[in-house]
Scaffold this active site. Structure first.
Site, PDB file in Angstrom:
ATOM      1  CE1 TYR A  62      -3.827   0.274   5.618  1.00  0.00           C
ATOM      2  CE2 TYR A  62      -1.973   0.529   7.119  1.00  0.00           C
ATOM      3  CZ  TYR A  62      -2.468   0.458   5.835  1.00  0.00           C
ATOM      4  OH  TYR A  62      -1.619   0.574   4.766  1.00  0.00           O
ATOM      5  CB  VAL A  95      -0.923   0.011   1.228  1.00  0.00           C
ATOM      6  CG1 VAL A  95      -1.753   1.292   1.265  1.00  0.00           C
ATOM      7  CG2 VAL A  95      -1.818  -1.211   1.229  1.00  0.00           C
ATOM      8  NE  ARG A 146      -2.884  13.657   5.303  1.00  0.00           N
ATOM      9  CZ  ARG A 146      -2.058  12.626   5.510  1.00  0.00           C
ATOM     10  NH1 ARG A 146      -2.125  11.562   4.708  1.00  0.00           N
ATOM     11  NH2 ARG A 146      -1.189  12.645   6.507  1.00  0.00           N
ATOM     12  CG  PHE A 202       1.681 -10.261   4.988  1.00  0.00           C
ATOM     13  CD1 PHE A 202       0.575  -9.532   4.556  1.00  0.00           C
ATOM     14  CD2 PHE A 202       1.627 -10.825   6.257  1.00  0.00           C
ATOM     15  CE1 PHE A 202      -0.554  -9.380   5.347  1.00  0.00           C
ATOM     16  CE2 PHE A 202       0.507 -10.686   7.063  1.00  0.00           C
ATOM     17  CZ  PHE A 202      -0.571  -9.962   6.606  1.00  0.00           C
ATOM     18  N   GLY A 211      -7.957  10.847  -0.683  1.00  0.00           N
ATOM     19  CA  GLY A 211      -8.892   9.734  -0.566  1.00  0.00           C
ATOM     20  C   GLY A 211      -8.568   8.532  -1.417  1.00  0.00           C
ATOM     21  CG  LEU A 212      -5.632   8.836  -4.482  1.00  0.00           C
ATOM     22  CD1 LEU A 212      -4.262   8.959  -5.168  1.00  0.00           C
ATOM     23  CD2 LEU A 212      -6.739   8.768  -5.533  1.00  0.00           C
ATOM     24  CG  LEU A 213      -5.468   3.833   2.132  1.00  0.00           C
ATOM     25  CD1 LEU A 213      -5.070   2.518   1.470  1.00  0.00           C
ATOM     26  CD2 LEU A 213      -4.577   4.134   3.329  1.00  0.00           C
TER      27      LEU A 213
END
Length: 423
Positions: free
Chosen positions: A123, A82, A90, A423, A92-94
């Site tokens: 997260y 990621v 900042r 991982f 909002g792509l994630l």
């Protein structure tokens, strides 16, 4: 607005370059690196954000199995790689990539999603909670009090040095036996064994480690360790450190013998143990446990519950009882909609009835005993966190007096979970 979508095979090199940039590595990807990582390309499991045709954010998931309390395996959506390029943070792509992946995982029937968090604050917004923790120790060998004349196990077993090819043959079966015994452990596929023994090399800086196995008197391999050593000398005296890359064992005899072996190697004055579980027996193996100094203690595996019913029914419970849980799901970035951040995937009110003979979990409309966020449920599901602690911290709401103590006793496990992998 950037386009978030699945990556095509023709875009894989650009995706790898964006991933390198996101992790502040040199922005160059060689044809050899692309070929080496080709096995990671699974259509639909690599996502990217594209701006004018250039990849500016990366996200990958893959199939995994996670060991629950009691030894059952549940299907998991393992999330990794990621990144968001510094010029596009900042936006909002994630949130958009996460929502797309979690929705697909829910549709596939995955029970949980897993990841190793590079940064703690990220997260929780997406329903994840820390479910396992890890310690690192450094052992000062001269202070440990171990017998300097030790030449091998006294139980009829023996330590053998092996090579990467041997590990690829012996390791998978040994690890599967270990994984069934360890809540929080995750599966390793063939590519994992190839990468971690140098058969497939993602980067050019691979250094072959040492490998040692413990073979029991009856001939079965019960433990495996991979380690490296530096070449430090101080004042014409050897002062070398053995750094453990990984150690797994299916018996305490194997684990004890491998740690004793590492501490008995000539010239080794320090052993760095790598990331170990919070219940690890290592310090108490030593005659002087203070010779093992903790150098870090931090969260490790994060979980996100996708299917509350299957998750709660998959694990075992030592006690008997019933509890009604109101699971809240939908927190996230205020700029992202609930759909964008994957909210609502596990929300609901559930009645859990459990005993050592099994468990049933069903949706219900009766009043809740406890209200908790889906991320807090993830933290207690493997037995690594206390519901009483979470109530005291204000993260779980007790709706019925005494419910937290009752539920805490139900969710507790005999040992704390541990995930030996990154991982």
């Amino acid at each position: 607005m950037s386009d978030v979508r699945s990556v095509t095979e023709a875009e894989f090199e650009d995706w790898l370059r964006a991933h390198a940039v996101g992790f502040l590595r040199p922005p160059v990807v060689t044809p050899e690196q692309v070929d080496a990582r080709r096995g990671q390309f699974v259509p639909g499991r690599l996502l990217g954000a594209f701006d004018d045709g250039r990849c500016v954010a990366t996200f990958r998931s893959f199939t995994q199995e996670l060991t629950a309390v009691g030894g059952a395996s549940v299907p998991a959506d393992a999330i990794t790689n990621v990144s968001v390029t510094a010029t596009h943070r900042r936006r909002g792509l994630l949130s958009r990539m996460m929502a797309q992946d979690l929705a697909a995982a829910k549709e596939r029937g995955d029970v949980v999603a897993t990841l190793i968090a590079a940064e703690y604050p990220i997260y929780g917004r997406y329903g994840f909670g820390p479910a396992t923790w890890a310690n690192e120790w450094t052992i000062e060998v001269p202070r440990a009090g171990l017998d300097p004349r030790w030449s091998g196990p006294g139980d009829g077993g023996r330590i053998e040095l092996v090579d990467g090819e041997d590990v690829r043959k012996l390791g998978p079966e040994l690890f599967e036996r270990f994984r069934r015994l360890q809540p929080g452990a995750v599966s390793r596929d063939e590519l994992w064994w190839q990468v971690n023994t140098g058969a497939v090399r993602f980067y050019d800086d691979w250094t072959e480690p040492f490998y040692a196995v413990y073979r029991a008197a009856h001939g079965e391999v019960e433990g495996l360790v991979a380690y490296k050593s530096d070449e430090t000398w101080t004042g014409k005296q050897p002062d070398q450190t053995a750094s453990v890359l990984g150690l797994v064992a299916t018996t305490t005899a194997a684990e004890r013998a491998l740690w004793h072996f590492l501490c008995s190697i000539d010239w080794i004055t320090k052993v760095k143990c790598g990331y170990r579980g919070p219940d690890d027996l290592l310090p108490r193996y030593l005659p002087d446990p203070r010779a093992a100094r903790i150098i870090s203690h931090a969260d490790w595996l994060w979980l996100r519950i996708l299917d509350v019913v299957r998750a709660l029914e998959a694990r075992t419970y030592d006690g008997a009882g019933a509890v009604v849980l109101e699971v809240v799901d939908g927190r996230g970035s205020p700029r992202a909609s609930e759909a964008e951040r994957g909210g609502g995937l596990a929300a609901g009110r559930f009645r859990l009835e459990a005993s050592p003979d099994g468990a049933s979990c069903t949706p219900t409309t009766v009043s809740a005993d406890l209200t908790l966020d889906v991320g807090e449920l993830a933290s207690v599901w493997l037995g690594g966190e206390s519901l009483l602690r979470l109530v005291a911290l204000g993260r779980v709401q007790e709706e019925r007096e005494g419910a937290a103590r009752k539920a805490d006793a139900l969710f507790r496990s005999p040992g704390r979970p541990w995930c030996p992998d990154i991982f």
